[in-house]
Design an enzyme around this catalytic site. Structure first.
Site, short mmCIF file in Angstrom:
data_model
loop_
_atom_site.label_atom_id
_atom_site.label_comp_id
_atom_site.label_asym_id
_atom_site.label_seq_id
_atom_site.Cartn_x
_atom_site.Cartn_y
_atom_site.Cartn_z
CB SER A 144 -15.65 21.09 -33.79
OG SER A 144 -15.46 20.09 -33.90
CE1 TYR A 158 -10.12 21.68 -34.02
CE2 TYR A 158 -11.68 20.08 -33.10
CZ TYR A 158 -11.54 20.87 -34.87
OH TYR A 158 -12.11 21.04 -34.97
#
Length: 249
Positions: A144, A158
């Site tokens: 990501s 995350y």
């Protein structure tokens, strides 16, 4: 691509589903992994089969080793080989600062996003590596843009888990480069999937859209195109690289 087999974790929705569909259209036989949404996984399989492709749905939580072993055993039984893995399954949690995060939250995040990707990569290598009698293959890990940006005030946990995925991609690529396996990564930016709603922020895209360099979010199919390209022979000399598909973020 005739006969080549691909496992897509988290393949029932979003980027995973688009990847499964596109890969099938390019000739891959696809195992569509899901955790609980069998209806969506079966719908992806039905769409692939309607287009003349071959696919099946396989349940399993990547954060549970027993599930991972059963999932790969199902692929063995159905396809008799494995040529590609897309490590797509992952989770986010509610928006929170680090000083608000519980141990339970952190352990769940790391178990699914990091340990799950390691377990699936481990089983894929056992099947694809020439060291183990395999014929080679490709692993594509989903990272990501958060790994570079840190996601302060949203979910640093995350972001950190995806930073670990970047390291997994680099290290594993070098470890198995001489064994017929390429390992690559893709870093999506803000993408129009339901992962935002699952983290309690269904309107997150609307909140951040104006600040995005291209003034729009990405589409799942744009990420899937990058993934399937990395799986293909057109990317045959690419390993250890992580491709940003983040609209300039």
């Amino acid at each position: 691509m005739s006969g080549k087999a691909l496992l897509v974790t988290g393949g029932s929705r979003g980027i995973g589903a688009e990847t499964a569909r596109l890969a099938a259209s390019r000739g891959w036989r696809v195992a569509v992994n899901y955790v609980s949404d069998q209806v969506s996984a079966d719908a992806v399989v039905a769409e692939i089969e309607a287009g003349g492709g071959e696919a099946f749905a396989v349940q399993g939580d990547v954060g549970a080793e027993a599930d991972v072993l059963a999932m790969f055993a199902a692929v063995d039984a159905r396809f008799g080989r494995l040529d590609g893995l897309v490590n797509n399954a992952g989770i986010v949690d509610r928006k929170a600062r680090v000083d608000e995060m519980s141990v339970a939250r952190l352990e769940r995040m790391m178990r699914v996003n990091i340990v799950g990707s390691f377990l699936c990569a481990r089983e894929a290598v056992k099947r694809m590596s020439t060291r183990h009698g395999g014929q080679g293959g490709v692993i594509v890990n989903l990272s990501s843009a958060a790994a570079r940006l840190g996601s302060p005030g949203w979910y640093v946990d995350y972001a950190a888990s995806k930073g670990a995925i970047d390291t997994l991609t680099t290290g594993l690529a070098l470890e198995v480069a001489g064994e017929g396996i390429r390992v690559c990564g893709v870093r999506p930016g803000i993408i129009a999937t339901d992962i935002h709603a699952s983290g309690g922020e269904p309107d997150r895209i609307e909140k951040v859209r104006a600040g995005l360099p291209m003034k729009r979010e990405g589409r799942p199919e744009e990420i899937a195109s990058a993934i399937v390209w990395l799986l293909s022979g057109e990317a045959s000399y690419i390993t250890g690289a992580t491709l940003d598909v983040s609209g300039g973020r």
